[in-house]
Design an enzyme around this catalytic site. Structure first.
Site, PDB file in Angstrom:
ATOM      1  N   CYS A  50      30.885  18.792  -8.324  1.00 38.40           N
ATOM      2  CA  CYS A  50      31.703  17.454  -8.646  1.00 38.40           C
ATOM      3  C   CYS A  50      32.195  17.303  -7.454  1.00 38.40           C
ATOM      4  CB  CYS A  50      33.178  17.846  -9.402  1.00 38.40           C
ATOM      5  SG  CYS A  50      34.321  18.642  -8.388  1.00 38.40           S
ATOM      6  N   ARG A  90      42.039   8.383 -13.354  1.00 44.91           N
ATOM      7  CA  ARG A  90      41.928   9.955 -14.211  1.00 44.91           C
ATOM      8  C   ARG A  90      43.379  10.760 -14.125  1.00 44.91           C
ATOM      9  NH1 ARG A  90      38.654  13.412 -11.100  1.00 44.91           N
ATOM     10  NH2 ARG A  90      39.869  14.724 -12.660  1.00 44.91           N
ATOM     11  N   ARG A  98      31.652  23.781  -8.322  1.00 48.52           N
ATOM     12  CA  ARG A  98      32.950  24.466  -9.149  1.00 48.52           C
ATOM     13  C   ARG A  98      32.184  25.061 -10.122  1.00 48.52           C
ATOM     14  NH1 ARG A  98      37.532  19.504  -9.846  1.00 48.52           N
ATOM     15  NH2 ARG A  98      38.725  21.342 -10.781  1.00 48.52           N
ATOM     16  N   ASP A 146      45.612  19.938  -4.254  1.00 46.68           N
ATOM     17  CA  ASP A 146      45.873  18.518  -4.397  1.00 46.68           C
ATOM     18  C   ASP A 146      46.810  17.632  -3.829  1.00 46.68           C
ATOM     19  OD1 ASP A 146      44.340  19.415  -6.492  1.00 46.68           O
ATOM     20  OD2 ASP A 146      45.597  19.473  -8.052  1.00 46.68           O
ATOM     21  N   LYS A 167      49.456  15.906 -15.406  1.00 50.18           N
ATOM     22  CA  LYS A 167      48.248  15.906 -15.785  1.00 50.18           C
ATOM     23  C   LYS A 167      47.589  17.353 -16.049  1.00 50.18           C
ATOM     24  CE  LYS A 167      44.580  15.505 -12.741  1.00 50.18           C
ATOM     25  NZ  LYS A 167      43.388  16.589 -12.794  1.00 50.18           N
ATOM     26  N   ASN A 168      47.983  18.165 -15.062  1.00 51.53           N
ATOM     27  CA  ASN A 168      47.354  19.727 -15.136  1.00 51.53           C
ATOM     28  C   ASN A 168      47.969  20.646 -16.039  1.00 51.53           C
ATOM     29  OD1 ASN A 168      45.272  18.662 -13.389  1.00 51.53           O
ATOM     30  ND2 ASN A 168      45.883  19.646 -11.714  1.00 51.53           N
TER      31      ASN A 168
HETATM   32  N1  EPU Z   1      36.181  29.186  -8.848  1.00 50.80           N
HETATM   33  C1  EPU Z   1      35.204  29.883  -8.980  1.00 50.80           C
HETATM   34  N2  EPU Z   1      34.713  30.310 -10.441  1.00 50.80           N
HETATM   35  C2  EPU Z   1      35.301  29.943 -11.505  1.00 50.80           C
HETATM   36  C3  EPU Z   1      36.574  29.201 -11.293  1.00 50.80           C
HETATM   37  C4  EPU Z   1      36.815  28.778 -10.254  1.00 50.80           C
HETATM   38  O1  EPU Z   1      34.555  30.438  -8.100  1.00 50.80           O
HETATM   39  O2  EPU Z   1      35.110  30.178 -12.328  1.00 50.80           O
HETATM   40  C5  EPU Z   1      36.703  28.842  -7.782  1.00 50.80           C
HETATM   41  C6  EPU Z   1      36.590  27.263  -7.391  1.00 50.80           C
HETATM   42  O3  EPU Z   1      35.312  26.865  -7.031  1.00 50.80           O
HETATM   43  C7  EPU Z   1      37.669  26.833  -6.461  1.00 50.80           C
HETATM   44  C8  EPU Z   1      38.820  27.971  -6.852  1.00 50.80           C
HETATM   45  O4  EPU Z   1      37.892  29.026  -7.505  1.00 50.80           O
HETATM   46  O5  EPU Z   1      37.304  27.169  -5.166  1.00 50.80           O
HETATM   47  C9  EPU Z   1      40.033  27.554  -7.587  1.00 50.80           C
HETATM   48  O6  EPU Z   1      39.756  26.998  -8.640  1.00 50.80           O
HETATM   49  P1  EPU Z   1      40.555  26.681  -9.753  1.00 50.80           P
HETATM   50  O7  EPU Z   1      39.736  27.583 -11.183  1.00 50.80           O
HETATM   51  O8  EPU Z   1      41.735  27.392  -9.538  1.00 50.80           O
HETATM   52  O9  EPU Z   1      40.607  25.200 -10.133  1.00 50.80           O
HETATM   53  P2  EPU Z   1      40.361  24.442 -11.491  1.00 50.80           P
HETATM   54  O10 EPU Z   1      41.106  25.091 -12.590  1.00 50.80           O
HETATM   55  O11 EPU Z   1      39.032  23.919 -11.598  1.00 50.80           O
HETATM   56  C10 EPU Z   1      42.706  23.252 -11.235  1.00 50.80           C
HETATM   57  C11 EPU Z   1      43.237  21.764 -11.349  1.00 50.80           C
HETATM   58  C12 EPU Z   1      42.881  20.936  -9.756  1.00 50.80           C
HETATM   59  C13 EPU Z   1      43.353  21.867  -9.036  1.00 50.80           C
HETATM   60  C14 EPU Z   1      42.898  23.517  -9.008  1.00 50.80           C
HETATM   61  C15 EPU Z   1      43.471  24.152  -7.471  1.00 50.80           C
HETATM   62  C16 EPU Z   1      43.090  21.331 -13.535  1.00 50.80           C
HETATM   63  C17 EPU Z   1      42.678  20.207 -14.613  1.00 50.80           C
HETATM   64  N3  EPU Z   1      42.644  21.156 -12.375  1.00 50.80           N
HETATM   65  O12 EPU Z   1      41.280  23.139 -11.286  1.00 50.80           O
HETATM   66  O13 EPU Z   1      43.171  19.848 -10.001  1.00 50.80           O
HETATM   67  O14 EPU Z   1      42.861  21.303  -7.679  1.00 50.80           O
HETATM   68  O15 EPU Z   1      43.251  23.996 -10.087  1.00 50.80           O
HETATM   69  O16 EPU Z   1      44.998  24.091  -7.862  1.00 50.80           O
HETATM   70  O17 EPU Z   1      44.067  21.683 -13.561  1.00 50.80           O
HETATM   71  C18 EPU Z   1      43.211  17.633  -9.479  1.00 50.80           C
HETATM   72  O18 EPU Z   1      44.426  17.393 -10.145  1.00 50.80           O
HETATM   73  O19 EPU Z   1      42.985  16.614  -8.547  1.00 50.80           O
HETATM   74  C19 EPU Z   1      42.639  18.816  -9.398  1.00 50.80           C
HETATM   75  C20 EPU Z   1      41.264  18.779  -8.898  1.00 50.80           C
END
Ligand code: EPU
Length: 418
Positions: free
Chosen positions: A116, A398, A121, A306, A22-23
């Site tokens: 969320c 999802r 987030r 995850d 998915k990711n």
């Molecule tokens: N963060 C910030 N500011 C930002 C972006 C992120 O503070 O602008 C913080 C977040 O709040 C979090 C940390 O940085 O504490 C890491 O977040 P990240 O941006 O890496 O996560 P994401 O890109 O929103 C993706 C996956 C998630 C997975 C995370 C971490 C996708 C679509 N989603 O989310 O997947 O948990 O990376 O590996 O790629 C899932 O599949 O169940 C899922 C939640």
């Protein structure tokens, strides 16, 4: 409302074919927008987050089809730069379209995704990066208006957190920016490399993915290509957890050992036999799992956040006490109270969960609080004594392609009822 009915206590045996990640799929679908051409993406999971991505692409003017796990996106006809709030709210990761829209139109309008089920987030890292690349971004009535007059410009971006989404968003936006973009403290997840592979096939110039510094040299134009999405390492971890709880002998066809370096040792520690070959991973579990010790979630190659809920579900029936420390998200233990309804003994303080394994969980009616928390409920119910129901399965759908059918094929008694 649709729910899963699970009669627990059956051993799992046989082979299961692992779905595509998915990711990886979601950022790649967003990136198809930049090609201005046809992309054919194979091994896309049939999940509602993919449907939501295709709805967004169609709303922007792309022609999309989805058949037998292959998505075709023709973005030659894309002409809009604004995504409506209802489509944005279907999927938190829709913010990944921001970089693609800026790359194509030098303009984007979408709503900021709110908090969320995993806690706050924020998208400040995405916004800060695009501002550094020359975009003006203001928030009006809850919508982000982003304009990059003259297009985006490459620059050096130091990420304070190795954010997966921010790294992907910047990579996509930088493909057609003027000059070089250097992302420091970039995320290293396999899905980042998959996105980079897709973009390279489209003509992008990207190096360093998989390491902490990624360089993207902007090109004038991308073209479409054909790409095969990598297997889903979190779904693999879900099958591994289920077998460790239920016992049995399962081959996960397509699982990639290299993507699971921090995950597989946990199952060995629990007493399972885990072997890999070029085609997949086999797990054999003959007795009650041993305690795991302490699991700390971390950025790749550390233990993935995850996979924390599904492993914790396994630890809840292990012999002894295991500890989970959640370092990525502020609120990723909400599902734990649902596990408690099945007799699990877990105490949570802030970001630490202490799990005292019980010999067997008992059946209960539980709710999926989020995607991976929902998968943890399914695992717990598969191992529990009696018949359980799991409701709010829209969360599970999802990210998991027909979870009931997959586990049924391995011998579980599980039905999706509408
Ligand atoms: N963060 C910030 N500011 C930002 C972006 C992120 O503070 O602008 C913080 C977040 O709040 C979090 C940390 O940085 O504490 C890491 O977040 P990240 O941006 O890496 O996560 P994401 O890109 O929103 C993706 C996956 C998630 C997975 C995370 C971490 C996708 C679509 N989603 O989310 O997947 O948990 O990376 O590996 O790629 C899932 O599949 O169940 C899922 C939640």
């Amino acid at each position: 409302m649709p729910h899963l009915t699970i009669n627990g206590g059956h051993r799992l045996n046989g082979a299961v074919s692992l779905q595509g990640a998915k990711n990886s799929t979601l950022p790649i679908l967003a990136a198809t927008l930049v090609c201005g051409d046809e992309s054919i993406i194979h091994n896309c999971p049939n999940i509602t987050d993919v449907d939501a991505s295709l709805d967004i692409l169609r709303s922007l003017g792309c022609k999309c089809t989805f058949c037998d796990n292959t998505v075709t996106v023709d973005s030659a006809t894309a002409h809009r730069y604004s995504i409506c709030d209802s489509l944005m709210s279907e999927m938190r990761s829709s913010v990944i379209f921001l970089g693609a829209l800026l790359a194509v139109n030098s303009r984007a309008e979408l709503c900021a995704p709110g908090g969320c089920e995993l806690g706050l987030r924020p998208i400040n890292l995405h916004i800060d990066a695009f501002r550094r690349m020359g975009a003006r971004i203001v928030e009006e009535h809850g919508r982000l208006i982003c304009i990059a007059d003259g297009g985006l410009r490459g620059c050096v971006i130091d990420l304070p957190v190795a954010s997966v989404g921010a790294t992907e968003n910047i990579m996509i936006a930088a493909t057609t920016a003027v000059g070089d973009t250097v992302i420091r403290n970039a995320a290293k997840e396999p899905e980042i490399c998959d996105l980079a592979d897709y973009l390279r096939k489209c003509g992008a110039k990207i190096s360093g993915d998989g390491g902490a510094v990624i360089t993207v040299s902007g090109v004038k134009k991308l073209r479409g290509c054909e790409h095969y999405v990598i297997p889903d390492r979190i779904v693999a971890a879900t099958y591994l957890s289920a077998v460790s709880v239920c016992g049995g002998d399962v081959y996960i066809d397509g699982a990639n050992e290299a993507h699971l370096v921090s995950v597989l040792p946990c199952f060995e520690q629990m007493g399972c036999e885990v072997t890999s070959d070029d085609g997949g991973i086999r797990i054999v579990s003959k007795c009650r799992p041993e305690r795991i010790g302490t699991v700390r979630t971390a950025e790749y190659p550390g233990f993935p956040t995850d996979a924390q809920p599904v492993l914790l579900a396994a630890a809840s029936v292990a012999d002894g006490t295991s500890i989970f420390v959640e370092n990525i998200f502020s609120n990723r233990f909400r599902y734990v109270s649902e596990l408690g309804k099945m007799g699990a003994r877990i105490s949570v303080v802030d970001r630490v969960a202490v799990v005292d394994g019980v010999r067997m969980l008992t059946s209960a009616n539980v709710t999926a609080t989020d995607l991976r928390g929902g998968a943890a409920m399914v695992i717990a119910a598969l191992g529990a004594d009696g018949t359980s129901t799991v409701s709010s399965i829209a969360h599970i759908e999802r990210g998991y392609e027909d979870i009931a059918r997959s586990f049924r094929a391995l011998g579980a008694d599980i039905e999706r009822e509408s």
